[in-house]
Design a protein around this motif. Sequence first.
Motif, PDB file in Angstrom:
ATOM      1  N   ALA A  83       1.038  -1.580  -0.308  1.00 40.85           N
ATOM      2  CA  ALA A  83       0.038   0.192   0.032  1.00 40.85           C
ATOM      3  C   ALA A  83       1.069   1.323  -0.124  1.00 40.85           C
ATOM      4  O   ALA A  83       2.269   1.332   1.051  1.00 40.85           O
ATOM      5  N   LEU A  84       0.306   2.096  -0.803  1.00 38.71           N
ATOM      6  CA  LEU A  84       1.414   3.957  -1.058  1.00 38.71           C
ATOM      7  C   LEU A  84       0.141   4.345  -0.357  1.00 38.71           C
ATOM      8  O   LEU A  84      -1.170   4.499  -1.508  1.00 38.71           O
ATOM      9  N   VAL A  85       0.049   5.169   1.321  1.00 35.07           N
ATOM     10  CA  VAL A  85      -0.364   6.662   1.646  1.00 35.07           C
ATOM     11  C   VAL A  85       0.717   7.727   1.331  1.00 35.07           C
ATOM     12  O   VAL A  85       1.099   7.754   1.740  1.00 35.07           O
ATOM     13  N   THR A  86      -0.122   8.801   0.410  1.00 39.06           N
ATOM     14  CA  THR A  86       0.199  10.074   0.466  1.00 39.06           C
ATOM     15  C   THR A  86       0.078  10.420   1.712  1.00 39.06           C
ATOM     16  O   THR A  86      -1.174  10.416   2.461  1.00 39.06           O
ATOM     17  N   GLY A  87       0.960  11.336   2.164  1.00 44.09           N
ATOM     18  CA  GLY A  87       0.135  12.491   3.488  1.00 44.09           C
ATOM     19  C   GLY A  87       0.593  11.861   4.379  1.00 44.09           C
ATOM     20  O   GLY A  87      -0.382  12.085   5.659  1.00 44.09           O
ATOM     21  N   ALA A  88       1.290  10.772   4.653  1.00 43.84           N
ATOM     22  CA  ALA A  88       0.955  10.026   5.566  1.00 43.84           C
ATOM     23  C   ALA A  88       1.555  10.212   6.970  1.00 43.84           C
ATOM     24  O   ALA A  88       2.000   9.137   7.711  1.00 43.84           O
TER      25      ALA A  88
ATOM     26  N   ALA B 150       0.290  -5.179   5.952  1.00 42.85           N
ATOM     27  CA  ALA B 150       0.529  -4.810   4.404  1.00 42.85           C
ATOM     28  C   ALA B 150       2.076  -4.279   4.304  1.00 42.85           C
ATOM     29  O   ALA B 150       2.769  -3.666   5.578  1.00 42.85           O
ATOM     30  N   GLN B 151       2.123  -3.979   3.359  1.00 44.39           N
ATOM     31  CA  GLN B 151       3.524  -2.541   3.349  1.00 44.39           C
ATOM     32  C   GLN B 151       2.923  -2.394   3.110  1.00 44.39           C
ATOM     33  O   GLN B 151       2.985  -2.166   1.887  1.00 44.39           O
ATOM     34  N   VAL B 152       4.146  -0.719   3.823  1.00 47.78           N
ATOM     35  CA  VAL B 152       3.390   0.544   3.488  1.00 47.78           C
ATOM     36  C   VAL B 152       4.462   1.170   2.983  1.00 47.78           C
ATOM     37  O   VAL B 152       5.560   1.295   3.505  1.00 47.78           O
ATOM     38  N   VAL B 153       4.470   1.927   1.842  1.00 49.23           N
ATOM     39  CA  VAL B 153       5.322   2.621   1.428  1.00 49.23           C
ATOM     40  C   VAL B 153       4.470   4.815   2.420  1.00 49.23           C
ATOM     41  O   VAL B 153       3.304   5.052   2.048  1.00 49.23           O
TER      42      VAL B 153
ATOM     43  N   ILE C 124      -2.760  -1.096  -3.681  1.00 45.53           N
ATOM     44  CA  ILE C 124      -3.352  -0.124  -2.878  1.00 45.53           C
ATOM     45  C   ILE C 124      -2.451   1.251  -3.176  1.00 45.53           C
ATOM     46  O   ILE C 124      -1.775   1.971  -2.426  1.00 45.53           O
ATOM     47  N   VAL C 125      -2.966   2.285  -3.533  1.00 52.18           N
ATOM     48  CA  VAL C 125      -2.864   3.786  -3.236  1.00 52.18           C
ATOM     49  C   VAL C 125      -4.243   4.521  -2.296  1.00 52.18           C
ATOM     50  O   VAL C 125      -5.775   4.936  -3.150  1.00 52.18           O
ATOM     51  N   VAL C 126      -3.344   5.055  -1.206  1.00 51.54           N
ATOM     52  CA  VAL C 126      -4.403   6.402  -0.977  1.00 51.54           C
ATOM     53  C   VAL C 126      -3.793   7.354  -1.185  1.00 51.54           C
ATOM     54  O   VAL C 126      -2.980   7.447  -0.591  1.00 51.54           O
ATOM     55  N   ASN C 127      -4.919   7.860  -1.994  1.00 53.68           N
ATOM     56  CA  ASN C 127      -4.213   9.291  -2.029  1.00 53.68           C
ATOM     57  C   ASN C 127      -5.257  10.610  -0.764  1.00 53.68           C
ATOM     58  O   ASN C 127      -6.012  10.992  -1.017  1.00 53.68           O
ATOM     59  N   ASN C 128      -3.914  10.998   0.137  1.00 47.09           N
ATOM     60  CA  ASN C 128      -4.574  11.246   0.977  1.00 47.09           C
ATOM     61  C   ASN C 128      -3.885  12.687   1.111  1.00 47.09           C
ATOM     62  O   ASN C 128      -4.368  13.661   2.101  1.00 47.09           O
TER      63      ASN C 128
ATOM     64  N   VAL D 147      -3.168  -2.431 -12.142  1.00 50.56           N
ATOM     65  CA  VAL D 147      -3.669  -3.307 -12.891  1.00 50.56           C
ATOM     66  C   VAL D 147      -2.828  -4.940 -12.869  1.00 50.56           C
ATOM     67  O   VAL D 147      -3.484  -5.973 -12.557  1.00 50.56           O
ATOM     68  N   ALA D 148      -1.279  -4.951 -13.294  1.00 48.46           N
ATOM     69  CA  ALA D 148      -0.620  -5.852 -12.646  1.00 48.46           C
ATOM     70  C   ALA D 148      -1.408  -6.185 -11.320  1.00 48.46           C
ATOM     71  O   ALA D 148      -1.227  -8.224 -11.822  1.00 48.46           O
ATOM     72  N   SER D 149      -1.635  -5.882 -10.315  1.00 50.04           N
ATOM     73  CA  SER D 149      -2.168  -6.567  -9.150  1.00 50.04           C
ATOM     74  C   SER D 149      -3.280  -7.459  -9.099  1.00 50.04           C
ATOM     75  O   SER D 149      -3.308  -8.719  -8.813  1.00 50.04           O
ATOM     76  N   GLY D 150      -3.952  -6.947 -10.284  1.00 54.36           N
ATOM     77  CA  GLY D 150      -5.215  -7.841 -10.590  1.00 54.36           C
ATOM     78  C   GLY D 150      -6.497  -7.746  -9.434  1.00 54.36           C
ATOM     79  O   GLY D 150      -7.239  -7.911  -9.408  1.00 54.36           O
ATOM     80  N   VAL D 151      -5.640  -6.982  -8.262  1.00 57.16           N
ATOM     81  CA  VAL D 151      -6.984  -6.200  -6.919  1.00 57.16           C
ATOM     82  C   VAL D 151      -6.459  -4.816  -7.070  1.00 57.16           C
ATOM     83  O   VAL D 151      -6.815  -4.875  -5.632  1.00 57.16           O
ATOM     84  N   GLY D 152      -6.657  -3.948  -8.048  1.00 57.45           N
ATOM     85  CA  GLY D 152      -6.146  -3.222  -7.103  1.00 57.45           C
ATOM     86  C   GLY D 152      -7.097  -2.082  -6.439  1.00 57.45           C
ATOM     87  O   GLY D 152      -7.704  -1.749  -7.413  1.00 57.45           O
ATOM     88  N   ARG D 153      -6.794  -1.106  -5.548  1.00 53.87           N
ATOM     89  CA  ARG D 153      -7.303  -0.434  -4.845  1.00 53.87           C
ATOM     90  C   ARG D 153      -6.824   1.243  -4.968  1.00 53.87           C
ATOM     91  O   ARG D 153      -5.304   1.452  -4.749  1.00 53.87           O
ATOM     92  N   VAL D 154      -7.917   2.194  -5.112  1.00 46.08           N
ATOM     93  CA  VAL D 154      -7.299   3.654  -4.826  1.00 46.08           C
ATOM     94  C   VAL D 154      -8.472   3.860  -4.138  1.00 46.08           C
ATOM     95  O   VAL D 154      -9.941   3.098  -4.469  1.00 46.08           O
ATOM     96  N   ILE D 155      -8.198   4.780  -3.485  1.00 39.44           N
ATOM     97  CA  ILE D 155      -9.001   5.795  -2.218  1.00 39.44           C
ATOM     98  C   ILE D 155      -8.404   6.733  -2.140  1.00 39.44           C
ATOM     99  O   ILE D 155      -7.594   7.217  -2.155  1.00 39.44           O
TER     100      ILE D 155
END
Length: 298
Positions: free
Chosen positions: A9-14, A31-34, A93-97, A137-145
């Motif tokens: 997972a990538l969380v911006t403004g984290a 999750a492994q987190v950026v 996972i991308v969380v645009n925070n 897309v490559a993940s197959g279960v991509g999620r954007v929040i």
Amino acid sequence: MLRFDGRVALVTGAGRGLGRAYAKYLASRGAQVVVNDLGGSAVGVGADSAPAQDVVKEIEAEGGHAVANFDNVAEAPEAIVRTAIDEFGRLDIVVNNAGINRSENFGKNSLEIIKQHMSVHFFGAAGVTAAAWDHLVASGVGRVINACSPTLVGFENQTPYVSAKGAIFAFTRTLAMEALKVGIRVNAIAPTAATRMSDEMDAPEEFKQFMRDNYPQSLVAPVVAYLAHEDCAITGETILAQGGEVQRLSLSETTGMLDKDLTPEAVAENIETILDPGTSTPIGLVGAEGTKDALSMP
């Protein structure tokens, strides 16, 4: 139990506030987190690597896996995504925070402030999502929040902030249509929580304490975790999370009026009918296969 073992997972403004809560919660579930954070002020000034580094240390101290990134979402989205790939080899996972908030009366100098908010909130989210797209897309279960806001209904002295959140709302709904075709779900979170922004706002201390007592960040993070999980089938939705309440924020239309010989006078005569909230119904997503309610996606 909804877990994220093997997911990145990538969380911006984290580095602070809700982003920190999201990053730590996802990490606590495997999750492994950026942890991305420029480390600037709430109004978008300055930079500091310490907030992101501190969150990584907290995650690692609790047995999780995380890496810090200090790039600006508006200027280097590719570098932010590259951190995830270089460190963990994938991105699910991308969380645009990431966001800023500069409260100010609208006037002749407002355009630059609006551009600044759009640069961080909207173009930051769009840029990071675009950079991450092929990996999702490559993940197959991509999620954007994406981070929306209850202030979308309007809020005094918040034209730059609310306008940027309006763009996020529309971005979420529209992108969700395209994302369905490649197996990605795109949703938004509209939180009410005590954060640095609420602590620094021009408001009585009693109100700030009320926010701390009744709207903890811990009651938003679980909703983000659900939206980030591969079991989440909804898309194009904006979910309100406020002190334990979880609700749908949606567009709606009233029954209104129909007149093939429409005149301004007819509109004036029927304005109460046109605006009658008692006849409102939610507007579903419109995609290539026709109109679909996002809660009933195949």
